[in-house]
Design a protein around this motif. Structure first.
Motif, mmCIF file in Angstrom:
data_model
loop_
_atom_site.group_PDB
_atom_site.id
_atom_site.type_symbol
_atom_site.label_atom_id
_atom_site.label_comp_id
_atom_site.label_asym_id
_atom_site.label_seq_id
_atom_site.Cartn_x
_atom_site.Cartn_y
_atom_site.Cartn_z
ATOM 1 N N UNK A 79 0.846 -1.179 0.000
ATOM 2 C CA UNK A 79 0.000 0.000 0.000
ATOM 3 C C UNK A 79 0.889 1.240 0.000
ATOM 4 N N UNK A 80 0.690 2.117 -0.952
ATOM 5 C CA UNK A 80 1.464 3.353 -1.042
ATOM 6 C C UNK A 80 0.760 4.452 -0.265
ATOM 7 N N UNK A 81 1.537 5.408 0.193
ATOM 8 C CA UNK A 81 0.946 6.548 0.907
ATOM 9 C C UNK A 81 0.525 7.622 -0.083
ATOM 10 N N UNK A 82 -0.324 8.506 0.363
ATOM 11 C CA UNK A 82 -0.856 9.601 -0.447
ATOM 12 C C UNK A 82 0.219 10.688 -0.556
ATOM 13 N N UNK A 83 0.849 10.796 -1.716
ATOM 14 C CA UNK A 83 1.954 11.744 -1.912
ATOM 15 C C UNK A 83 1.495 13.199 -1.776
ATOM 16 N N UNK A 84 0.284 13.503 -2.211
ATOM 17 C CA UNK A 84 -0.228 14.875 -2.097
ATOM 18 C C UNK A 84 -0.433 15.246 -0.622
ATOM 19 N N UNK A 85 -0.992 14.329 0.148
ATOM 20 C CA UNK A 85 -1.168 14.577 1.583
ATOM 21 C C UNK A 85 0.190 14.699 2.269
#
Length: 108
Positions: free
Chosen positions: A1-7
Motif C-alpha cells: 500500500x502506497x501513501x498519499x503523496x499529495x497529503x
C-alpha cells in the motif's frame, strides 16, 4: 500500500524545521526529535496524541488506531474527509506537540 503523496506534501509544509521522514507501516512517518508525530497512509493520517489527548482527538472525529487485533492507545487515525483545508494543520499540530513533549531519541 502506497501513501498519499499529495497529503504527504501538505503535511511536510506544516512541519517544523529539523523533522525527518521515515517510511514505516506502509506509509511515511514524520519524526520530531526522533519521535513519531504523524504518518501519512493511503487515505488517512496517523496522529500521535499521547494518552492525555487521546479522548479529545476521538471526540474531534478521529478513530482509534488499530494494528492487528490491538488498539494502540495514544495514536489515532484521521480520515481524509477530516483533513480538508486548514483542518490538517490542527491534526499536525497535535502530533508535533506530542512528539516534542517526549525526550529526544538519538539518531540511528
Amino acid at each position: 500500500m502506497a501513501y498519499d503523496a499529495e497529503l504527504a506534501e501538505r503535511v511536510r509544509a506544516l512541519m517544523p524545521a529539523g523533522v525527518t521522514e521515515v517510511k514505516m507501516f506502509g506509509g511515511l512517518a514524520f519524526m520530531v526529535n526522533g519521535n513519531m508525530a504523524c504518518a501519512v497512509g493511503a487515505d488517512d493520517l496517523l496522529v500521535r496524541t499521547g494518552k492525555s489527548a487521546y479522548e479529545a482527538a476521538i471526540e474531534a472525529g478521529a478513530e482509534p488506531m488499530v494494528m492487528g487485533a490491538r488498539t494502540m492507545s495514544g495514536y489515532v487515525n484521521v480520515a481524509a474527509d477530516l483533513l480538508r483545508g486548514d483542518a490538517l494543520a490542527d491534526w499536525v499540530r497535535r502530533g508535533v506537540a506530542t512528539a516534542e513533549s517526549l525526550p529526544p531519541k538519538p539518531p540511528k
